[in-house]
Enzyme design. Structure first.
Site, PDB file in Angstrom:
ATOM      1  N   SER A 153     -12.868   6.029 -11.414  1.00 18.45           N
ATOM      2  CA  SER A 153     -11.793   5.336 -10.727  1.00 18.45           C
ATOM      3  C   SER A 153     -10.780   4.883 -11.777  1.00 18.45           C
ATOM      4  CB  SER A 153     -12.330   4.156  -9.920  1.00 18.45           C
ATOM      5  OG  SER A 153     -11.298   3.611  -9.113  1.00 18.45           O
ATOM      6  N   LYS A 183      -6.022   0.843 -11.736  1.00 13.53           N
ATOM      7  CA  LYS A 183      -5.001   0.700 -10.700  1.00 13.53           C
ATOM      8  C   LYS A 183      -5.611   0.510  -9.307  1.00 13.53           C
ATOM      9  CE  LYS A 183      -1.891   3.359 -13.515  1.00 13.53           C
ATOM     10  NZ  LYS A 183      -2.875   3.424 -14.618  1.00 13.53           N
ATOM     11  N   LYS A 241      -7.713   5.351  -5.116  1.00 13.31           N
ATOM     12  CA  LYS A 241      -8.877   5.148  -5.986  1.00 13.31           C
ATOM     13  C   LYS A 241      -9.748   3.999  -5.464  1.00 13.31           C
ATOM     14  CE  LYS A 241      -9.465   7.716  -9.025  1.00 13.31           C
ATOM     15  NZ  LYS A 241     -10.152   9.014  -8.894  1.00 13.31           N
TER      16      LYS A 241
END
Length: 186
Positions: free
Chosen positions: A122, A125, A137
């Site tokens: 991931s 952000k 994500k």
């Protein structure tokens, strides 16, 4: 260990470094590099020159191809994603299909193939996401957690968050170095 690994997005900066480390430290039977980039695969094959590497052209959005690549795998590193914030904003559907639907494909196919471990990458952000990339994500992280309940402990899915990696493709450092040549850093 002698496991068979699969790295989605395997020709990216992370995938190449992970390949280097796995080859040195884990003694895998094979590492399957799964990505869309034929040129990058060819370059990576020349760079590593290791007969344990297998290259699969494919996209995580293609369930059939992904299933074929994942058969017999023990460990999957899921690094495939559309990562450029500005590209994701301009192409939201494509970002969703790759980062969310593609991740669902990885998790479901891994469970179907009894893969023992998945590590999904991931992004920083994803924490308090303010852009589409970060949002996808964050969704991928929640999907990973949920799919652990479907695997009944046979397939263990984990996530790790990464920040920007210095001098990776698209890194701000690379951009600054290029700009410095012209004498103007924006």
């Amino acid at each position: 260990m002698n496991d068979i690994w699969l790295i989605t997005g395997g020709t990216g900066s992370f995938g190449q470094k992970a390949t280097e480390i796995i080859l040195k430290e884990c003694n895998p039977t094979a590492i399957r590099i799964y990505s869309r980039g034929e040129l990058l695969q060819s370059q990576m094959e020349s760079k590593f020159n290791d007969n344990r590497l297998r290259f699969f052209i494919g996209d995580v959005r293609d369930r059939d191809r992904l299933n074929l690549a994942m058969r017999g795998c023990d460990i999957v590193i899921h690094a495939a994603a559309l990562k450029r914030v500005e590209i994701a904003e301009y192409n939201p559907r494509e970002c969703l299909l790759t980062n969310c639907t593609g991740s669902i494909n990885v998790f479901e196919i891994a469970i179907e193939n009894n893969v023992s471990k998945i590590i999904a990458l991931s992004s920083d952000k994803g924490c308090h996401a303010v852009n589409l990339y970060g949002m996808t994500k964050a969704v991928m992280e929640r999907l990973a957690i949920q799919y652990n309940t479907f695997s009944r402990g046979k397939t263990k899915i984990s996530c790790t968050r990464w920040g920007n990696i210095l001098s990776s493709r698209g890194s701000v450092i690379t951009i600054f170095k290029e700009q410095a040549k012209s004498g103007e850093i924006t």
